[in-house]
Design an enzyme around this catalytic site. Structure first.
Site, short mmCIF file in Angstrom:
data_model
loop_
_atom_site.label_atom_id
_atom_site.label_comp_id
_atom_site.label_asym_id
_atom_site.label_seq_id
_atom_site.Cartn_x
_atom_site.Cartn_y
_atom_site.Cartn_z
N HIS A 130 0.85 -1.23 0.06
CA HIS A 130 0.06 -0.02 0.01
C HIS A 130 0.96 1.26 -0.08
O HIS A 130 0.87 1.95 1.12
CB HIS A 130 -0.91 0.00 1.09
N GLU A 175 -4.42 -0.32 -5.18
CA GLU A 175 -4.54 0.85 -6.38
C GLU A 175 -3.24 1.17 -7.06
O GLU A 175 -2.68 2.05 -6.88
CB GLU A 175 -4.96 2.04 -5.40
N ASN A 304 -12.12 -0.28 -4.94
CA ASN A 304 -12.26 0.87 -4.14
C ASN A 304 -13.00 1.90 -4.85
O ASN A 304 -12.51 2.26 -5.93
CB ASN A 304 -10.84 1.22 -3.81
N GLU A 381 -12.58 -0.93 -0.39
CA GLU A 381 -12.41 0.68 0.38
C GLU A 381 -13.51 1.45 -0.27
O GLU A 381 -13.91 1.19 -1.44
CB GLU A 381 -11.29 1.58 -0.03
C1 FCB Z 1 -7.46 5.56 -1.16
C2 FCB Z 1 -6.22 4.92 -0.40
C3 FCB Z 1 -6.26 5.03 0.69
C4 FCB Z 1 -7.10 6.26 1.37
C5 FCB Z 1 -8.15 6.46 0.63
C6 FCB Z 1 -8.84 7.68 1.13
O1 FCB Z 1 -6.94 6.00 -2.64
O2 FCB Z 1 -6.06 3.71 -0.78
O3 FCB Z 1 -5.16 4.72 1.49
O4 FCB Z 1 -5.98 7.25 1.50
O5 FCB Z 1 -7.94 6.66 -0.59
#
Ligand code: FCB
Length: 480
Positions: A130, A175, A304, A381
């Protein structure tokens, strides 16, 4: 409805049995202990010390001190009745320079964390990367270099061997779009480079890293690993129905989504992406056999989602709005997209200035599931930052966050009812933390953190979310 109407007064909002209810975090955003037990700097340690890159020079040196408080943090999750927890392993904590043997103390931290979770009945979902690349690997060229993908495969083997006896759910990358295009394209994320070709090379080497890590994990776990990758798929909406705006949407879909979905799930990069970026590169860095390595069997795809992306074609001489929600830069994170404009999506906004639009999540889940019907999905997410304040009585009321999560869970529920195979939802985030270039200025947590005392206080959204998790049913958003 009449008094004798036999229908229930509210429609059922139950989720499928076994649905995972979790929260998500990332190592650099919460752990702190940046120089303890052998950890060396990552690109985020360096970037956050570079003047002007992170809000008020904030760093993750202490963050929310999860490294020392993880037992209390797991207890809070257990108190909330959560069934899963998605966290990341810090590469520079377990293999400081990105090369060579593992540091036992670093691995031990994650073993203790996993034991604590399992003891509390919470399923660990481990993300290998991450965003905290060991600084030494960036000095050797970083993600634009193929060697970094190979290093990542070796790192995955080390972590798999150390945790594979107790962790089955693995996410290789979080991501990769942000790593490649914000890290090497627009430069708003570490390492802060602004080179469109480097960004495209990084995207390929991240895909390759995923494939190599997937193979290494299956080898370490003797085929038992349940593999996933978390993509921030962009829900792209053309500003108008014109052919030009739809063409802009196609191009952003290629370099924002299909650059990953293609090799991961179809075994090939999209031809239109090659054509769109032909003036930048011939993609000669993709070697024979790479796409076969990248396309490994997946147990699920992590998605996410926060807000949609609205695009249009730029007409000559017209102003070109650049509000893509990913931070201001003179350099675009969209290689080949110079004649595409980004617009503020309509609707209410969060503290990130992101539009609240749960229909984007519904559209994304149903579209991905129609395209890849055999692949279970996880929302890895979703969440929102608001300007939360601690009341005089010590409580934190965050009805806006409850409304946001309620709306998005209703969208997930509707997508499932319409056939999408969604298996779980991970709220971003368990607690307030270091929000990358925004430092500690944006609070995404269900649990409030006082950055002076580091005291944790569950917000009303945490109590609300606990009710949803415990009942496996969507609760009324006004209940607290
Ligand atoms: C995503 C990230 C996470 C956090 C959220 C708000 O892009 O993966 O770490 O910062 O946004």
């Amino acid at each position: 409805m009449t008094a004798t109407d036999p229908r229930p007064r509210t429609s059922t909002r139950r989720f499928p049995a076994g649905f995972l209810w979790g929260t998500a975090t990332a190592a650099y955003q919460i752990e702190g202990a940046a120089a303890e037990d052998g950890r060396t700097p990552s690109i985020w340690d360096t970037f956050s010390r570079t003047p002007g890159k992170v809000f008020e020079g904030h760093t993750g040196d202490v963050a929310v001190d999860h490294y020392h408080r993880f037992r209390d943090d797991v207890r809070m999750m257990a108190d909330l009745g959560l069934s899963a927890y998605r966290f990341s392993v810090a590469w520079p904590r377990v293999q400081p320079t990105g090369r060579g043997p593992a540091v036992q103390k670093g691995l031990d931290f994650y073993r203790r964390l996993v034991d604590e979770l399992l003891g509390a009945g919470i399923e660990p979902v481990v993300t290998l990367y991450h965003w905290d690349l060991p600084q030494d690997l960036e000095a050797a060229g970083g993600w634009p270099e193929r060697a970094t993908a190979e290093r990542f495969g070796a790192y995955a083997a080390l972590v798999g061997e150390a945790l594979g006896d107790r962790v089955t759910r693995w996410t290789t990358l979080n991501e990769p779009w942000c790593t490649a295009f914000l890290g090497y394209g627009s430069g708003v994320h570490a390492p802060g480079r602004t080179d469109a070709v480097a960004a495209l090379r990084a995207a390929h080497h991240l895909n390759l890293a995923h494939g190599l890590a997937a193979q290494a994990l299956q080898a370490a776990l003797l085929g038992r690993a349940r593999l996933s990758i978390s993509l921030n798929l962009h829900e792209i909406r053309p500003l108008t129905a014109s052919a030009e705006d739809r063409e802009a949407a196609r191009r952003i879909d290629a370099v924002g989504n299909r650059v990953f979905l293609g090799p991961l799930l179809d075994g090939a990069y999209p031809e239109d992406l090659f054509a769109d970026t032909a003036s930048l590169t011939d993609w000669g860095f993709v070697r024979d056999g790479d796409t076969a390595t990248i396309r490994q069997p997946l147990d699920s795809l992590g998605i996410n989602y926060y807000t949609p992306t609205v695009v249009s074609a730029v007409t000559e001489g017209a102003e070109k709005p650049q509000d893509d929600g990913h931070g201001a830069s003179d350099h675009s994170p969209w290689p080949g997209g110079d004649d595409i404009a980004f617009h503020r999506a309509p609707g209410e906004r969060t503290a990130m200035d992101w539009a609240v639009d749960p229909s984007g999540l519904y559209d994304l889940l149903t579209r991905v599931s129609a395209r890849y019907p055999d692949l279970p999905l996880l929302v890895t997410e979703n969440g929102a930052a608001f300007e939360d304040e601690v009341g005089a009585d010590g409580t934190v009321h965050d009805p806006d966050r409850i409304a946001y999560v309620h709306g998005h869970l209703a969208a997930v529920h509707r997508a499932i009812a319409d056939g999408a195979d969604v298996r779980g939802y991970f709220l971003w985030s368990l607690m307030d933390n270091f929000e990358w270039a925004y430092g500690y200025a944006k609070r995404f947590g269900a649990i409030h953190v006082d950055y002076e005392s580091l005291a944790r206080t569950p917000k009303s959204s945490a109590h609300w979310y606990a009710r949803v998790a415990r009942s496996n049913e969507l609760a009324d958003p006004t209940e607290e």
